[in-house]
Design a protein around this motif. Structure first.
Motif, mmCIF file in Angstrom:
data_model
loop_
_atom_site.group_PDB
_atom_site.id
_atom_site.type_symbol
_atom_site.label_atom_id
_atom_site.label_comp_id
_atom_site.label_asym_id
_atom_site.label_seq_id
_atom_site.Cartn_x
_atom_site.Cartn_y
_atom_site.Cartn_z
ATOM 1 N N HIS A 1 -51.521 -0.674 6.152
ATOM 2 C CA HIS A 1 -52.779 -0.216 5.570
ATOM 3 C C HIS A 1 -52.820 -0.563 4.086
ATOM 4 O O HIS A 1 -51.858 -0.304 3.352
ATOM 5 C CB HIS A 1 -52.936 1.297 5.728
ATOM 6 C CG HIS A 1 -52.899 1.775 7.147
ATOM 7 N ND1 HIS A 1 -53.818 1.372 8.090
ATOM 8 C CD2 HIS A 1 -52.037 2.627 7.783
ATOM 9 C CE1 HIS A 1 -53.541 1.946 9.246
ATOM 10 N NE2 HIS A 1 -52.463 2.703 9.088
ATOM 11 N N ASP B 1 -55.210 0.242 0.854
ATOM 12 C CA ASP B 1 -56.312 1.079 0.380
ATOM 13 C C ASP B 1 -56.761 0.629 -1.008
ATOM 14 O O ASP B 1 -55.927 0.380 -1.886
ATOM 15 C CB ASP B 1 -55.887 2.544 0.299
ATOM 16 C CG ASP B 1 -55.617 3.152 1.671
ATOM 17 O OD1 ASP B 1 -56.010 2.525 2.674
ATOM 18 O OD2 ASP B 1 -55.005 4.236 1.721
ATOM 19 N N ARG C 1 -60.223 1.156 3.397
ATOM 20 C CA ARG C 1 -58.913 0.854 3.968
ATOM 21 C C ARG C 1 -58.982 -0.392 4.842
ATOM 22 O O ARG C 1 -59.776 -0.465 5.779
ATOM 23 C CB ARG C 1 -58.400 2.034 4.780
ATOM 24 C CG ARG C 1 -57.185 1.712 5.657
ATOM 25 C CD ARG C 1 -56.525 2.960 6.209
ATOM 26 N NE ARG C 1 -55.804 3.684 5.150
ATOM 27 C CZ ARG C 1 -55.081 4.775 5.378
ATOM 28 N NH1 ARG C 1 -54.999 5.284 6.603
ATOM 29 N NH2 ARG C 1 -54.459 5.366 4.373
ATOM 30 N N SER D 1 -56.811 -2.405 7.517
ATOM 31 C CA SER D 1 -55.679 -2.158 8.413
ATOM 32 C C SER D 1 -55.401 -3.393 9.248
ATOM 33 O O SER D 1 -56.305 -3.920 9.904
ATOM 34 C CB SER D 1 -55.967 -0.963 9.332
ATOM 35 O OG SER D 1 -56.208 0.211 8.581
#
Length: 254
Positions: free
Chosen positions: A170, A172, A237, A239
């Motif tokens: 992930h 961010d 985010r 991913s």
């Protein structure tokens, strides 16, 4: 029946292409106007008023021209990327790469946009390698960071962090802007959807996050807006699924 289904499918694809072309033309006619007008005005002033301008004024006009030219270049690249994505012309030429390498390129590309903002990085060492199309993931992260820059106030702060979690990586990106209300969190990834908060934050082209979503989806990943209260910034985010363990001698998944 087969011929009818094929005909309906071709008709649907034709309509989708026409809608995409109409949207692109509409966006081009609207969003290219501002940088072009600014560039024309600056160059015209340099030509017509050359003798009456001092060095500082000439430098300011040249700086404005360069800034708008870079903005125009970024926008045209997004249009090209979106068109190629829409027609399935982008292929995934995957390679092994570390997230730190991707972040390094993105930070270098975004340097002219950052201005007086502070970008805080928190990229842990020892993260597993990604098996992705490096240039596309770089573009996806750059688009998200560019969006954070646009909606951060002067002398604001942006945080870029990463973490591994159960087979996923992930990334961010959090800004210090006005935030994104819950009813807008899905819409921000729609092509040509734009929103601004008065005159303080300029609306973008509505292409950057749509391109990001398409790139992440092509890699089996996602991009989303995390929970955040209005006026406390927004966190996006990215991913990506992590590959299986890698044989360091062969460079292939085990």
């Amino acid at each position: 029946r087969v011929q009818l289904e094929a005909s309906l499918r071709d008709e649907t694809l034709g309509k989708e292409r026409e809608q995409l072309r109409s949207a692109l033309l509409s966006s081009v006619s609207h969003d290219l106007r501002t940088p072009l007008a600014t560039m024309i005005g600056s160059v015209s002033s340099l030509i017509d008023l050359s003798d009456s301008l001092d060095a500082a004024q000439r430098a300011e006009l040249l700086d404005n021209t360069l800034s708008e030219a870079r903005r125009l270049d970024r926008y045209i690249q997004k249009l090209l990327d979106m068109t190629r994505l829409g027609h399935g012309e982008l292929t995934l030429d995957r390679d092994w790469i570390g997230l730190d390498d991707i972040v390094s390129v993105v930070m270098r590309r975004s340097k002219p946009l950052v201005g007086d903002l502070e970008v805080k990085l928190d990229i842990p060492t020892g993260l597993p390698l990604l098996h992705v199309h490096p240039a596309l993931i770089e573009q996806a992260l750059f688009n998200v960071l560019e969006n954070a820059i646009r909606f951060s106030p002067p002398r604001g702060r942006i945080w870029l962090s990463a973490a591994e979690d159960e087979g996923w990586l992930h990334v961010d990106v959090r800004d210090s802007g006005p935030g994104i209300s819950s009813d807008k969190r899905d819409q921000v990834f729609d092509m040509f959807h734009t929103f601004s908060h008065g005159d303080q934050y300029a609306a973008g082209t509505g292409l950057g996050l749509a391109i990001c979503r398409s790139i992440l989806a092509a890699h089996g990943g996602t991009v989303s807006v995390l929970e955040s209260a209005t006026r406390t910034g927004a966190t996006l985010r990215l991913s990506l699924p992590l590959p299986k363990a890698v044989d360091s001698t062969a460079g292939e998944p085990l």
